[in-house]
Scaffold this active site. Structure first.
Site, PDB file in Angstrom:
ATOM      1  N   SER A 141       0.847  -1.195   0.000  1.00  0.00           N
ATOM      2  CA  SER A 141       0.000   0.000   0.000  1.00  0.00           C
ATOM      3  C   SER A 141       0.878   1.240   0.000  1.00  0.00           C
ATOM      4  CB  SER A 141      -0.869   0.003   1.264  1.00  0.00           C
ATOM      5  OG  SER A 141      -1.556   1.226   1.401  1.00  0.00           O
ATOM      6  N   TYR A 151      -0.779  -0.327  10.727  1.00  0.00           N
ATOM      7  CA  TYR A 151      -1.047  -0.799   9.359  1.00  0.00           C
ATOM      8  C   TYR A 151       0.079  -0.345   8.425  1.00  0.00           C
ATOM      9  CZ  TYR A 151      -3.444  -1.295   4.827  1.00  0.00           C
ATOM     10  OH  TYR A 151      -3.777  -1.623   3.527  1.00  0.00           O
TER      11      TYR A 151
HETATM   12  N1  LIG Z   1      -8.917  -0.983  -0.579  1.00  0.00           N
HETATM   13  C1  LIG Z   1      -7.906  -0.147  -0.409  1.00  0.00           C
HETATM   14  O1  LIG Z   1      -8.088   1.082  -0.353  1.00  0.00           O
HETATM   15  C2  LIG Z   1      -6.492  -0.693  -0.308  1.00  0.00           C
HETATM   16  C3  LIG Z   1      -5.441   0.204  -0.496  1.00  0.00           C
HETATM   17  C4  LIG Z   1      -4.137  -0.255  -0.422  1.00  0.00           C
HETATM   18  C5  LIG Z   1      -3.893  -1.579  -0.166  1.00  0.00           C
HETATM   19  N2  LIG Z   1      -4.931  -2.447   0.039  1.00  0.00           N
HETATM   20  C6  LIG Z   1      -4.610  -3.846   0.319  1.00  0.00           C
HETATM   21  O2  LIG Z   1      -5.207  -4.658  -0.676  1.00  0.00           O
HETATM   22  C7  LIG Z   1      -5.370  -5.978  -0.170  1.00  0.00           C
HETATM   23  C8  LIG Z   1      -6.765  -6.481  -0.506  1.00  0.00           C
HETATM   24  O3  LIG Z   1      -7.718  -5.668   0.155  1.00  0.00           O
HETATM   25  P1  LIG Z   1      -9.128  -5.274  -0.487  1.00  0.00           P
HETATM   26  O4  LIG Z   1      -9.200  -3.798  -0.448  1.00  0.00           O
HETATM   27  O5  LIG Z   1      -9.352  -5.980  -1.749  1.00  0.00           O
HETATM   28  O6  LIG Z   1     -10.085  -5.827   0.702  1.00  0.00           O
HETATM   29  P2  LIG Z   1     -11.493  -6.604   0.672  1.00  0.00           P
HETATM   30  O7  LIG Z   1     -12.356  -6.145  -0.456  1.00  0.00           O
HETATM   31  O8  LIG Z   1     -12.011  -6.426   2.068  1.00  0.00           O
HETATM   32  O9  LIG Z   1     -11.091  -8.149   0.439  1.00  0.00           O
HETATM   33  C9  LIG Z   1     -10.329  -8.837   1.396  1.00  0.00           C
HETATM   34  C10 LIG Z   1     -10.126 -10.295   0.980  1.00  0.00           C
HETATM   35  O10 LIG Z   1      -9.227 -10.922   1.914  1.00  0.00           O
HETATM   36  C11 LIG Z   1      -9.849 -12.067   2.507  1.00  0.00           C
HETATM   37  N3  LIG Z   1      -9.404 -12.176   3.907  1.00  0.00           N
HETATM   38  C12 LIG Z   1      -9.543 -11.264   4.904  1.00  0.00           C
HETATM   39  N4  LIG Z   1      -9.060 -11.742   6.060  1.00  0.00           N
HETATM   40  C13 LIG Z   1      -8.588 -12.992   5.803  1.00  0.00           C
HETATM   41  C14 LIG Z   1      -7.995 -14.019   6.603  1.00  0.00           C
HETATM   42  N5  LIG Z   1      -7.813 -13.873   7.934  1.00  0.00           N
HETATM   43  N6  LIG Z   1      -7.633 -15.185   6.011  1.00  0.00           N
HETATM   44  C15 LIG Z   1      -7.842 -15.379   4.693  1.00  0.00           C
HETATM   45  N7  LIG Z   1      -8.410 -14.452   3.883  1.00  0.00           N
HETATM   46  C16 LIG Z   1      -8.783 -13.274   4.433  1.00  0.00           C
HETATM   47  C17 LIG Z   1     -11.355 -11.801   2.381  1.00  0.00           C
HETATM   48  O11 LIG Z   1     -12.135 -12.989   2.356  1.00  0.00           O
HETATM   49  P3  LIG Z   1     -12.808 -13.632   3.705  1.00  0.00           P
HETATM   50  O12 LIG Z   1     -13.417 -12.482   4.474  1.00  0.00           O
HETATM   51  O13 LIG Z   1     -13.796 -14.646   3.230  1.00  0.00           O
HETATM   52  O14 LIG Z   1     -11.670 -14.270   4.434  1.00  0.00           O
HETATM   53  C18 LIG Z   1     -11.409 -11.110   1.011  1.00  0.00           C
HETATM   54  O15 LIG Z   1     -11.379 -12.083  -0.018  1.00  0.00           O
HETATM   55  C19 LIG Z   1      -5.071  -5.904   1.337  1.00  0.00           C
HETATM   56  O16 LIG Z   1      -3.781  -6.403   1.591  1.00  0.00           O
HETATM   57  C20 LIG Z   1      -5.146  -4.408   1.630  1.00  0.00           C
HETATM   58  O17 LIG Z   1      -4.348  -4.070   2.738  1.00  0.00           O
HETATM   59  C21 LIG Z   1      -6.226  -2.029  -0.033  1.00  0.00           C
END
Ligand SMILES: NC(=O)c1ccc[n+]([C@@H]2O[C@H](COP(=O)([O-])OP(=O)(O)OC[C@H]3O[C@@H](n4cnc5c(N)ncnc54)[C@H](OP(=O)(O)O)[C@@H]3O)[C@@H](O)[C@H]2O)c1
Length: 255
Positions: A141, A151
């Protein structure tokens, strides 16, 4: 021509992970999807295999749990069913402050963002090196370049870890890429209970853009992928400005 590599994606059922899964399936890659919610995993696997005619394994696992993490690591180390692309993507944020916050929530975040990324990479890479090809994509990120709580610290680990990995893998045919997005429209903020209302529109990225740029950069063997022109400017400031200024700006952002 060599067979299309199988890709294992953690958090492949929602947000960025689901986007990576869709894009790779569309290119003909078989998938292994890891997430906790079994029903959603099965639905995602069924939908992607029906749409794109690829094989999709649904692997339920909570990456906070050491045994379940080990099962995913064992799948990655299985030379009979090689995985050529590993995307360490699963993750979540916390709304709480560190001081006085729930310690177990902090530990769980570190387990998923850091420990899972470290252990799954460690399991996947030797086979890739032996085969002389492979790709590790770690989703970090912009937060890793500023100082916005624990974080940020975990994402700084992901970014720096990937830099070291990339150097170690030089010349092996295996590449490591760290994807550093800003705000992306996913379930991330709602899950953490973080309000999106104060974040200006121009800072929001779409999943498709992050995924397209990330895969493009990984294919070219680039180490760092920063999607979006606005974030290429902001990341340059965050990475090259004097750290005291970055810290001050990070504090202002939190107020
Ligand atoms: N969205 C943003 O603004 C943003 C910005 C920068 C970086 N990121 C990074 O991008 C990555 C993906 O995030 P996203 O934004 O796509 O989030 P999201 O839409 O909330 O999706 C999260 C995914 O991770 C899985 N997950 C969560 N906890 C888990 C666990 N304990 N074990 C296994 N799977 C787990 C969830 O499935 P289940 O709940 O079924 O486990 C879901 O498939 C993360 O690393 C986040 O830090 C996000």
């Amino acid at each position: 021509m060599a067979a299309m590599a199988t890709a294992l994606i953690t958090g492949g059922t929602a947000g960025l992970g689901r986007g990576f899964a869709e894009a790779l399936a569309a290119q003909g890659h078989d998938l292994v999807l890891v997430a906790r919610n079994r029903e959603r995993l099965r639905d995602t696997a069924d939908a992607l295999s029906a749409e794109y005619g690829v094989g999709v394994e649904a692997m339920p696992a909570d990456l906070v749990d050491a045994d379940q993490r080990a099962a995913v690591a064992a799948r990655l180390a299985d030379g009979d069913r090689p995985v050529g692309i590993l995307i360490n993507n699963a993750g979540f944020g916390l709304k709480q402050r560190f001081v006085g916050g729930d310690l177990e929530a902090e530990q769980a975040m570190l387990d998923v963002l850091v420990t899972a990324t470290m252990r799954l990479t460690h399991a996947a890479v030797p086979g890739m090196v032996e085969r002389g090809r492979g790709s590790i994509i770690n989703v970090s990120s912009m937060a890793g370049w500023i100082s916005a709580g624990s974080y940020s610290a975990a994402k700084a680990w992901v970014t720096t870890f990937t830099e070291g990995l990339s150097a170690e893998l030089h010349g092996t045919g295996v590449t490591a890429t760290v994807v550093c997005p800003g705000f992306v429209r996913t379930e991330f903020h709602d899950r953490a209970g973080i309000s999106k209302s104060g974040i200006p529109g121009f800072l929001w990225l779409d999943v498709d853009q992050v995924v397209r740029d990330g895969l493009h950069d990984a294919r070219r063997g680039r180490l760092v992928s920063v999607p979006g022109a606005q974030y290429r400017v902001l990341s340059t400031l965050a990475r090259y400005a004097p750290r005291p200024i970055v810290r001050r700006a990070s504090e202002a952002r939190k107020r």
